[in-house]
Design an enzyme around this catalytic site. Sequence first.
Site, mmCIF file in Angstrom:
data_model
loop_
_atom_site.group_PDB
_atom_site.id
_atom_site.type_symbol
_atom_site.label_atom_id
_atom_site.label_comp_id
_atom_site.label_asym_id
_atom_site.label_seq_id
_atom_site.Cartn_x
_atom_site.Cartn_y
_atom_site.Cartn_z
ATOM 1 N N ASP A 234 -43.953 20.163 -19.781
ATOM 2 C CA ASP A 234 -42.849 19.268 -19.460
ATOM 3 C C ASP A 234 -43.288 18.502 -18.215
ATOM 4 O OD1 ASP A 234 -39.241 19.693 -19.604
ATOM 5 O OD2 ASP A 234 -40.485 17.932 -19.227
HETATM 6 C C1 GLC Z 1 -37.994 15.621 -18.793
HETATM 7 C C2 GLC Z 1 -37.493 16.494 -19.910
HETATM 8 C C3 GLC Z 1 -38.293 16.363 -21.174
HETATM 9 C C4 GLC Z 1 -38.761 14.929 -21.308
HETATM 10 C C5 GLC Z 1 -39.779 14.690 -20.216
HETATM 11 C C6 GLC Z 1 -40.250 13.223 -20.182
HETATM 12 O O1 GLC Z 1 -37.920 16.270 -17.576
HETATM 13 O O2 GLC Z 1 -37.300 17.879 -19.623
HETATM 14 O O3 GLC Z 1 -37.459 16.755 -22.271
HETATM 15 O O4 GLC Z 1 -39.352 14.712 -22.585
HETATM 16 O O5 GLC Z 1 -39.294 15.074 -18.936
HETATM 17 O O6 GLC Z 1 -39.207 12.406 -19.776
#
Ligand code: GLC
Length: 682
Positions: A234
């Site tokens: 993430d």
């Molecule tokens: C965010 C989310 C994830 C998302 C990523 C990119 O913090 O937790 O679901 O795809 O970052 O934005």
Amino acid sequence: MKKKGVFSMISVKDLTLEEKITLLCGRDHWHLDTLSGKLPEFTVADGPMGLRHQQIVERDGKPVRVTINDTTAMPATATLASSWDPELAKEVGAAIADECIIHGMDVLLAPGVNIKRSPLCGRNFEYYSEDPYLAGTMARSYIMGVQSKGIGTSLKHFAANNSENDRHHQTSELDERTLREIYTPAFEIALEAEPWTVMCSYNPVNGIYASENPYLLTTLLRDKFGFEGVVVSDWCAVKESARAVKAGLDLEMPFRPEAYEEILAAYKAGYLTEAEIDRAAERILKMIEKVALTKDKRVVSTTPESRHATAVRCVEEGAVLLKNEGNILPLKSGRILVAGFGKRGVPSGGGGSSRIVSEYKQPKLSEALAALLGEGAEVIEDAALYLANKQVGATATLNAAYSADTVVFSIANDDIVEAESWNRKDIRLPREAENALVELTRVNDNVVVVLHTGSAVDVSRFADKVKAILYVGFGGEGATEATARLLTGAVNPSGKLAETFPTSLADTPTAAIRTDAFTDRYEEGVFVGYRYYEKWEKAVAFPFGHGLSYTAFEYSDLTITRADDGAVIEFTVTNTGDVEGKEIAEVYVRDVFSAVSRPVKELKGYEKVSLMPKESKRVSISLPKRAFSYYNTVLGEWYLEDGAFEIHVGASSADIRLVGKIDIRTPKYEHYSSTVLGEGGK
Ligand code: GLC
């Protein structure tokens, strides 16, 4: 000899160590590194309810990422889940994938399948269900839809990311059986669609960050579940890159300056081997190759209009008619006052990385209703209560309500109340909205509530005072058109709850669990959602799997027959009413006597059938042995114990229409895995 123009794939053997390490770390927020042009561009973007893509623009001399609002805002995942329609999930996925093709994206960072352990979780609107089987099967189809267009997906957030508060450091502390029976099965089922990537979550699991947790990323994901794609972090979830690579993470996003040095230093110190670096680089190269070989074959087969129609249909299929006293719905005639309360109007979705701001101008509900109702209806709209300050409109609205035959009142949470990065503080609706609604019920007996919320809410203040409740969820850009069609019967509601509506927050599984900012103990174990309320016999406002229709359905002729790897359940569903409708038939398995504490019953199959008036259809659902098993931590495997089981078939978890029995026995001296099912019967 390579064919002219065919992309000649690069293997790790063609790369230097420095290039391989560079490949493991993103180039910026949304792109992988092209290794100075050796590799094609590779772009990723959010999210589950539509393509959220950004561009870098200059603001005050500085580069700023701005989101471009030119894509379709599909309903929240929670609304899609309430349709219990995998084919619809496929259609939504494919439609969003088309917009990824148009905008040159390669991987869509979706779907999210985290289990709704508590209704407080800020991102529940972005997830499917409290039940892993429903979540996994719907997400599997969504992935198939997206990837059918040559766009990759990212199954997220692995694992046990069930709270937004303190998500970057609060450890999810849970036993192995709970992890395997509740928090990873949705991933296992969705992995059958072979997502290109799996995204690890921010939170530690039992003390080890998911981004560097070898049990999650290698033992489970690779060895047990057989995942062969790329594990991506993430965003900003990696605490230390070398530990992450060693544990099984392949791609760290977004670019973090220290990552390269951490990996190189660990390699030089002998902590990381080149083989471990190659393993990650190879998986990323394979994914890039997939894109390079298929990118020019991608075909957009939808249009902005057809994608909008999909957004509307998703609400039509996913909205849940919770209550319809005296069949006040569908609306046909009379003076209908349309009032409502949503600080910022009808929300399209929740807040955070999945948020899509559509340019589509939705009609007002009153306009959409007026367009559908005949001469005999007079639709009055009272905009006052759409404003934040109810005092402005209260008196006028109450007067208008007093002389109306029916009041349609919309209540909404907005994308600040329900959002990524924080949980709700309670599950009540905005107090001024509740107060306004209670006032309305004092002057009019025929109030119909339309709920625009992303997760379960406490309806106890008004549920027994109103005649009907239609739960639309966060309905995307087609919310009001679909709501009007549902309220007037232009389409018959067919959605069912994928998440229990508890009577109050105090009654939810986690209400009594004390957590601190660093540990969240899953003391309730496998008893999540309906598994909890049924086990401890707690009343709920509206049960898992509940949803009404403008017609009625009958269930009959249940048969259970043994199959090679389980049993086949068959039964008949009949539409006994006068209008066509769709019925979601739910199949639960009950282990009547168990050596361990098990839920009363668990969802293991479902089917949505469309039936004309008086039409019957025979439904057949296969249940593998795993559907009867529990995860035994002594054996370290799924275990099917001998004894009596029941098959419960119903219209909801609390409305069981048919029960059948089946006997399980393991042949003498045979290993547990050779357990066979006995003959089934009533
Ligand atoms: C965010 C989310 C994830 C998302 C990523 C990119 O913090 O937790 O679901 O795809 O970052 O934005």
